[in-house]
Each structure stands twice: as C-alpha cells, then as structure tokens.
Scaffold this motif. Structure first.
Motif, PDB file in Angstrom:
ATOM      1  N   TYR A  28     -15.441 -39.051   6.133  1.00 15.68           N
ATOM      2  CA  TYR A  28     -16.267 -37.733   6.017  1.00 15.68           C
ATOM      3  C   TYR A  28     -15.194 -36.527   6.501  1.00 15.68           C
ATOM      4  O   TYR A  28     -14.528 -36.386   7.376  1.00 15.68           O
ATOM      5  CB  TYR A  28     -17.509 -37.303   6.247  1.00 15.68           C
ATOM      6  CG  TYR A  28     -17.822 -38.237   5.622  1.00 15.68           C
ATOM      7  CD1 TYR A  28     -18.369 -38.948   4.259  1.00 15.68           C
ATOM      8  CD2 TYR A  28     -18.406 -39.453   6.202  1.00 15.68           C
ATOM      9  CE1 TYR A  28     -19.081 -39.694   3.568  1.00 15.68           C
ATOM     10  CE2 TYR A  28     -20.043 -40.237   6.092  1.00 15.68           C
ATOM     11  CZ  TYR A  28     -20.057 -40.728   4.977  1.00 15.68           C
ATOM     12  OH  TYR A  28     -20.830 -41.720   4.068  1.00 15.68           O
ATOM     13  N   GLY A  71     -13.129 -33.059   7.950  1.00  9.89           N
ATOM     14  CA  GLY A  71     -13.461 -32.025   8.491  1.00  9.89           C
ATOM     15  C   GLY A  71     -12.798 -31.910   9.988  1.00  9.89           C
ATOM     16  O   GLY A  71     -11.624 -32.113  10.041  1.00  9.89           O
ATOM     17  N   THR A  92     -14.934 -35.641  13.924  1.00  8.50           N
ATOM     18  CA  THR A  92     -15.043 -36.319  12.707  1.00  8.50           C
ATOM     19  C   THR A  92     -14.723 -37.967  13.183  1.00  8.50           C
ATOM     20  O   THR A  92     -15.026 -38.487  11.555  1.00  8.50           O
ATOM     21  CB  THR A  92     -13.778 -35.945  11.624  1.00  8.50           C
ATOM     22  OG1 THR A  92     -13.215 -35.282  12.189  1.00  8.50           O
ATOM     23  CG2 THR A  92     -14.042 -34.510  10.408  1.00  8.50           C
ATOM     24  N   GLN A 121     -12.843 -29.017   0.951  1.00 10.62           N
ATOM     25  CA  GLN A 121     -13.302 -30.186   1.146  1.00 10.62           C
ATOM     26  C   GLN A 121     -14.006 -30.135   3.031  1.00 10.62           C
ATOM     27  O   GLN A 121     -14.134 -31.612   3.723  1.00 10.62           O
ATOM     28  CB  GLN A 121     -11.589 -31.428   1.047  1.00 10.62           C
ATOM     29  CG  GLN A 121     -10.634 -31.287   2.151  1.00 10.62           C
ATOM     30  CD  GLN A 121     -10.193 -29.994   1.710  1.00 10.62           C
ATOM     31  OE1 GLN A 121     -10.016 -29.141   0.596  1.00 10.62           O
ATOM     32  NE2 GLN A 121      -8.416 -30.110   1.623  1.00 10.62           N
ATOM     33  N   SER A 132     -16.160 -30.549   6.032  1.00  9.08           N
ATOM     34  CA  SER A 132     -17.948 -30.318   6.306  1.00  9.08           C
ATOM     35  C   SER A 132     -17.661 -30.467   7.684  1.00  9.08           C
ATOM     36  O   SER A 132     -17.091 -30.838   8.369  1.00  9.08           O
ATOM     37  CB  SER A 132     -18.169 -32.291   6.010  1.00  9.08           C
ATOM     38  OG  SER A 132     -17.978 -32.632   4.362  1.00  9.08           O
ATOM     39  N   GLU A 133     -18.780 -29.537   7.974  1.00  4.84           N
ATOM     40  CA  GLU A 133     -19.999 -29.368   9.431  1.00  4.84           C
ATOM     41  C   GLU A 133     -19.522 -30.272  10.332  1.00  4.84           C
ATOM     42  O   GLU A 133     -19.689 -31.702   9.485  1.00  4.84           O
ATOM     43  CB  GLU A 133     -20.463 -28.955   9.267  1.00  4.84           C
ATOM     44  CG  GLU A 133     -21.623 -28.637   9.059  1.00  4.84           C
ATOM     45  CD  GLU A 133     -23.090 -27.682   8.894  1.00  4.84           C
ATOM     46  OE1 GLU A 133     -23.696 -27.809   9.789  1.00  4.84           O
ATOM     47  OE2 GLU A 133     -23.031 -26.990   7.864  1.00  4.84           O
ATOM     48  N   LYS A 147     -22.818 -32.288  10.162  1.00  4.23           N
ATOM     49  CA  LYS A 147     -23.348 -33.369   8.470  1.00  4.23           C
ATOM     50  C   LYS A 147     -22.639 -34.156   8.812  1.00  4.23           C
ATOM     51  O   LYS A 147     -22.707 -35.644   8.128  1.00  4.23           O
ATOM     52  CB  LYS A 147     -22.453 -32.110   7.572  1.00  4.23           C
ATOM     53  CG  LYS A 147     -22.656 -32.733   6.155  1.00  4.23           C
ATOM     54  CD  LYS A 147     -21.964 -31.799   4.731  1.00  4.23           C
ATOM     55  CE  LYS A 147     -21.677 -31.595   3.499  1.00  4.23           C
ATOM     56  NZ  LYS A 147     -21.336 -31.265   3.161  1.00  4.23           N
ATOM     57  N   VAL A 148     -21.616 -34.321   9.228  1.00  2.00           N
ATOM     58  CA  VAL A 148     -20.367 -35.572   9.415  1.00  2.00           C
ATOM     59  C   VAL A 148     -21.333 -36.730   9.871  1.00  2.00           C
ATOM     60  O   VAL A 148     -20.668 -38.096   9.575  1.00  2.00           O
ATOM     61  CB  VAL A 148     -19.079 -35.155   9.812  1.00  2.00           C
ATOM     62  CG1 VAL A 148     -17.796 -34.653   8.417  1.00  2.00           C
ATOM     63  CG2 VAL A 148     -18.931 -35.003  10.929  1.00  2.00           C
ATOM     64  N   ILE A 167     -18.679 -35.401  -2.873  1.00  2.00           N
ATOM     65  CA  ILE A 167     -19.244 -34.819  -0.627  1.00  2.00           C
ATOM     66  C   ILE A 167     -20.041 -33.651  -1.464  1.00  2.00           C
ATOM     67  O   ILE A 167     -20.766 -33.209  -0.477  1.00  2.00           O
ATOM     68  CB  ILE A 167     -17.845 -34.373  -0.499  1.00  2.00           C
ATOM     69  CG1 ILE A 167     -18.181 -34.011   0.912  1.00  2.00           C
ATOM     70  CG2 ILE A 167     -17.074 -32.378  -0.928  1.00  2.00           C
ATOM     71  CD1 ILE A 167     -18.490 -35.494   1.937  1.00  2.00           C
ATOM     72  N   ARG A 168     -20.241 -32.978  -2.671  1.00  2.00           N
ATOM     73  CA  ARG A 168     -20.534 -32.030  -2.655  1.00  2.00           C
ATOM     74  C   ARG A 168     -22.122 -32.430  -3.119  1.00  2.00           C
ATOM     75  O   ARG A 168     -22.820 -31.666  -3.615  1.00  2.00           O
ATOM     76  CB  ARG A 168     -19.719 -31.068  -4.570  1.00  2.00           C
ATOM     77  CG  ARG A 168     -18.652 -30.579  -3.933  1.00  2.00           C
ATOM     78  CD  ARG A 168     -17.795 -29.808  -5.242  1.00  2.00           C
ATOM     79  NE  ARG A 168     -16.855 -29.122  -4.199  1.00  2.00           N
ATOM     80  CZ  ARG A 168     -15.607 -29.211  -5.867  1.00  2.00           C
ATOM     81  NH1 ARG A 168     -15.522 -29.709  -6.491  1.00  2.00           N
ATOM     82  NH2 ARG A 168     -14.916 -28.049  -4.858  1.00  2.00           N
ATOM     83  N   ASP A 209     -24.091 -33.361  -0.064  1.00  2.00           N
ATOM     84  CA  ASP A 209     -24.140 -31.940   0.486  1.00  2.00           C
ATOM     85  C   ASP A 209     -25.359 -31.228  -0.021  1.00  2.00           C
ATOM     86  O   ASP A 209     -26.095 -30.589   1.293  1.00  2.00           O
ATOM     87  CB  ASP A 209     -23.231 -30.365  -0.069  1.00  2.00           C
ATOM     88  CG  ASP A 209     -23.362 -29.347   0.687  1.00  2.00           C
ATOM     89  OD1 ASP A 209     -23.036 -29.562   2.495  1.00  2.00           O
ATOM     90  OD2 ASP A 209     -23.762 -27.970   0.196  1.00  2.00           O
ATOM     91  N   TRP A 250     -27.739 -33.198   2.194  1.00  5.56           N
ATOM     92  CA  TRP A 250     -27.325 -32.870   3.294  1.00  5.56           C
ATOM     93  C   TRP A 250     -28.449 -31.868   4.092  1.00  5.56           C
ATOM     94  O   TRP A 250     -28.949 -31.454   5.294  1.00  5.56           O
ATOM     95  CB  TRP A 250     -26.475 -32.740   4.194  1.00  5.56           C
ATOM     96  CG  TRP A 250     -26.070 -31.423   5.500  1.00  5.56           C
ATOM     97  CD1 TRP A 250     -25.240 -30.039   5.261  1.00  5.56           C
ATOM     98  CD2 TRP A 250     -26.837 -31.480   6.381  1.00  5.56           C
ATOM     99  NE1 TRP A 250     -25.196 -30.071   6.429  1.00  5.56           N
ATOM    100  CE2 TRP A 250     -25.879 -30.502   7.214  1.00  5.56           C
ATOM    101  CE3 TRP A 250     -27.176 -33.005   7.100  1.00  5.56           C
ATOM    102  CZ2 TRP A 250     -26.047 -30.465   8.752  1.00  5.56           C
ATOM    103  CZ3 TRP A 250     -27.162 -32.377   8.789  1.00  5.56           C
ATOM    104  CH2 TRP A 250     -26.781 -31.393   9.235  1.00  5.56           C
TER     105      TRP A 250
END
Length: 318
Positions: A159, A161, A165, A204, A206-207, A210-211, A283-284, A287, A290
């Motif tokens: 993932y 970011g 990550t 693309q 991700s915080e 979140k990852v 990934i969307r 989200d 998440w």
C-alpha cells in the motif's frame, strides 16, 4: 555472475547534492554499488532513475524493481542521511563486515535521535554503543536493510504512501525472526534535513495509520499485527535490545511469510511498484471501509478527547 555484498539505494528530489556524490564515491567498490532515484523527475546526472509524481514507497519499490538482482543485501536510505563510522574506517568496508558477520534478515544503523530510541536514557545509549549489534523490533524507515530473499518477499510495497508504509516488513521479520532484525552501532545514521516527502496530495497516497490497518486485515488469526502506535514499538525495542542477535544464516521464503500473513489476498498478489488505474480503483474502494473502520473511529475518538481536554484546560486558565 558473482553477487556483490550490497548496494545502497537512495532517493530524493534535489540535484547536485554533495551527500549523494559522497555516497556514490564511498559505495562504488568491488563489493558494493550505489543507485539513486530522483522522484522530482529532474535531469539529475547522479540518478540511475528519474521519475516524477511518485510517493515515497513507490520510489523505493521502483528502485528495487529496476536495479540488478546480484546483491546479497539492499540498503535503502533517503538522500539526507549521512552514514559514518565511529573510528574513521571505510564505511563501505565496515558495512560489508557487519553484513557478512551477522547475516541479518533485516537491519538498520544506529540513530540515537530517532523515535525508535526515545525510550533510552544516555546511560542506555552508552551501553548499546558498546555492542556491535543488538536486535530491534522497529525503527525509522530512513535506513532499511533487506537480505536478498527478504526483499523479494517484501517488494513492491503493498500500500503506497510514505509514513509507516514499510512497518509491515519490520513486523514480519520481528515476528518470525526476532533476533535476525539488527541495529548496528559501528555505522551511525544522521538525518541532516528532516524534510517530509511531499507526496500526501497525490491520489495514490494512503495515510500512515491507514496503511497499517490495511495490512493488518490479512494477518493470520492469533496475530496482533503491526502496532498502530509507535509507542508500542518503542516499548518493544527497550525489551528486545537486552537480548543478543543471532548469527544463524536464514533464507527467508514466502512459505515463512504464510505463518503470520495471508499472502494469497489480492492486494499482496497484485502489488505494483508504480501505481496504475487498477491500483487506484482498488485503493479507493478500500478507503470506504477505512473511514468506517473501528480502528479509525477509535483514533478519531482519542484525537477529539485530547482536543477537548486542551480546550477545557485553556478555559480553566482563563
């Protein structure tokens, strides 16, 4: 072709940096090489690759994808990191000796100012510096060393970011081989700029929390997964460093990974160094889950409780 001991893989967006040129000079030897990626897409004479629009983790993934696979170890670092030895000997020769002697699955170099050592008093650090190597549960991603087999299983990043990550890679090694993830003291790492990677606005990206959550969805039953808070890793480091490292040779395999993580999930199976439309679509959709996850709601609760406490504290002072 006979494999070299290691290569150093650096990324950054500046051009003509003295630190980069010194690394190239230090690590261009008969047993090591140096490669650089410029993620600003600039005309960089020191860069092996130049590609704009990347997140931090895509940069490392792309470097690993494109460099030759004839090394025993891959040492990833940011371009603002200075690597030095304590006694002035060749840093490349010192690294080779450490890797050949201890044969880690994963490793890093000591940075006493890093968050990973925030538990340590000056007396603790002094004791650690008397040892060539000690085991570590987690550390700053500014320098991350992978054995050849471990890199094959961990790259590309799952993932994308920047922050946290690759905590999953540290967790995997720490769970399976707690005494084979090392910190070496004869080479020190110093962060000279402390600049954030400017990738957080890219689609693309991700915080960090979140990852971690995304990865933990696929850990095996009974596993706690990657800690969501660094404080947990810091406490683990304080305990882990009291032990001795293992010099046993370990050939990491995906079969080993299966003991702690279900690698048959589609996110792991469809890893990609540089994201494409399929990754973005996937990934969307994730989200959405998440945003309604218990983990995120708990983190938001902690955040807002902290803000309320601060608000009422200020009211009382008034």
């Amino acid at each position: 072709m006979k494999r070299k001991t290691f290569c150093v893989l650096e990324q950054g967006n500046r051009v003509g940096e003295e630190l980069t040129r010194k690394k190239r000079e230090f690590f261009s030897t008969e047993f090591s090489d140096f490669y650089r990626l410029n993620w600003g897409g600039k005309d960089d004479p020191d860069a092996f690759l130049s590609c704009e629009g990347l997140t931090w983790s895509e940069g490392r993934s792309l470097l690993y994808k494109e460099v030759p696979k004839n090394y025993d170890y891959y040492i990833f670092c940011d371009d603002d990191i200075v690597l030095e030895t304590n006694d002035g000997v060749s840093v490349a020769e010192c690294i080779r000796d450490l890797l050949v002697t201890y044969r880690p699955v994963a490793a890093t170099f000591l940075d006493p100012l890093s968050w990973a050592f925030s538990w340590a008093e000056p007396s603790n650090l002094a004791e650690l510096k008397l040892r060539r190597a000690f085991p570590i549960a987690g550390f700053d991603l500014q320098v991350h060393i992978f054995s050849r087999e471990f890199a094959e299983a961990m790259f590309p990043v799952i993932y994308h970011g920047s922050g946290r990550t690759m905590w999953y890679a540290q967790w995997v090694c720490s769970e399976l081989y707690p005494l084979k993830q090392h910190c070496y003291t004869e080479v020190t790492a110093t962060n000279t700029r402390h600049e954030l990677h400017s990738d957080f606005e890219r689609p693309q990206f991700s915080e960090d929390q979140k990852v971690v959550w995304l990865f933990n969805r696929n850990v095996k039953p009974g596993q706690l997964g990657v800690p969501i808070k660094p404080e947990i890793i810091i406490r683990m480091n304080a305990e882990r460093c009291t032990q001795s490292v293992s010099k046993e040779t370990v050939a990491f395999s995906k079969e080993e990974l299966e003991k702690v993580y279900d690698s048959n999930n589609k996110d792991y199976q469809n890893r990609i160094a540089v994201v494409d439309a399929k990754y973005l679509e996937r990934i969307r959709s994730l989200d959405i889950y998440w945003k309604i996850s218990i983990t995120r709601l708990q983190l938001l609760g902690v955040h807002y409780r902290s803000r309320l406490r601060g608000f009422f504290s200020r009211l009382i002072r008034l």
